[in-house]
Design an enzyme around this catalytic site. Structure first.
Site, PDB file in Angstrom:
ATOM      1  N   ASP A  87       0.865  -1.180   0.000  1.00 35.46           N
ATOM      2  CA  ASP A  87       0.000   0.000   0.000  1.00 35.46           C
ATOM      3  C   ASP A  87       0.907   1.237   0.000  1.00 35.46           C
ATOM      4  OD1 ASP A  87      -1.650  -2.190   0.783  1.00 35.46           O
ATOM      5  OD2 ASP A  87      -3.078  -0.805   1.703  1.00 35.46           O
ATOM      6  N   LYS A 151      -6.918   3.730  -3.211  1.00 34.39           N
ATOM      7  CA  LYS A 151      -7.268   3.701  -1.789  1.00 34.39           C
ATOM      8  C   LYS A 151      -7.404   5.129  -1.291  1.00 34.39           C
ATOM      9  CE  LYS A 151      -5.103   2.193   2.573  1.00 34.39           C
ATOM     10  NZ  LYS A 151      -3.982   1.423   3.158  1.00 34.39           N
ATOM     11  N   LYS A 180     -10.381   0.570  -2.435  1.00 28.96           N
ATOM     12  CA  LYS A 180     -10.254   0.283  -1.004  1.00 28.96           C
ATOM     13  C   LYS A 180     -10.520   1.529  -0.163  1.00 28.96           C
ATOM     14  CE  LYS A 180      -6.883  -1.137   2.515  1.00 28.96           C
ATOM     15  NZ  LYS A 180      -5.506  -1.652   2.766  1.00 28.96           N
TER      16      LYS A 180
END
Length: 220
Positions: A87, A151, A180
């Site tokens: 991430d 995200k 996400k």
């Protein structure tokens, strides 16, 4: 629900004892992954050994301001240490400066290394800093760079996850990338609502409370 959760263990004051207790909780609840700081990847891998819980890690967290070569090195190191997913934080300042080529190449440097090793890359754009148009633009740049997910947030910036952010992400790249929500998801109803919108994974720090139907305390 549990199998959509990347459980975050990312607070700066969380210790190895916290990592161990969180790993136990992740295994007991069957979450998808435990998302940890780069220094904790090896320990997390060992603690989760023999379970179905994957290890994910953050990269250039929480500001995204490391040099591209540093991000690439971090990606390689994280993979060698055993992470299953990365991430990474987009370079927010360069994005807001309109230096879009830099942003794409910065993400691509991580994606190229990760994909050679079958590791997925999620790009955290810190949506709270961005206008609706900028959220859409950041999604398109992440897609151009070959990332797998977009995200919303690190959980440490403004805004966190909000339905209006998610709608833009899904509309812009939802048929090409996974989405996400992360940051401020602290109860069951909110988590369910994001999944029903069509998101694919949830970043949650208060996983146990959410899965029990309780409202988590704190601000993460």
């Amino acid at each position: 629900m549990a199998r959509t959760i990347d459980h975050a263990v990312l607070k700066p004051d969380q210790t190895l004892a916290d990592l161990e207790s969180n790993a136990k909780m992740c295994i007991e609840n069957g979450v998808f992954s435990m998302c940890v700081k780069p220094c904790d990847i090896k320990s997390a891998k060992q603690l989760l050994k023999g379970s179905n819980v994957k290890v994910s890690c953050v990269l250039s967290f929480p500001h995204g301001s490391d040099a591209t070569a540093t991000k690439a090195f971090q990606a390689q190191q994280a993979i060698e240490d055993g992470t299953d997913e990365i991430d990474m934080v987009m370079n927010i300042g360069r994005f807001l400066s309109g230096d879009y080529n830099y942003v794409v190449e910065d993400i691509k440097a991580v994606v190229d290394i990760a994909h050679k090793n079958d590791v997925l890359v999620k790009v955290i754009q810190e949506s709270g800093f961005l206008s609706p148009e900028q959220i859409a633009k950041a999604c398109k740049l992440s897609q151009e760079a070959g990332a797998d997910f977009v995200k919303t947030s690190t959980g440490f910036g403004p805004g966190g996850a909000k339905p209006e952010y998610i709608k833009i992400m899904l509309k812009t790249v939802g048929d090409k990338m996974q989405v996400k929500p992360s940051g401020g998801i602290r109860d069951w109803e909110t988590a369910v609502a994001y999944l029903e919108m069509g998101t694919h994974r949830l970043g949650i720090g208060s996983t146990e409370a959410v899965l029990k139907g309780e409202e988590a305390e704190g601000d993460y």
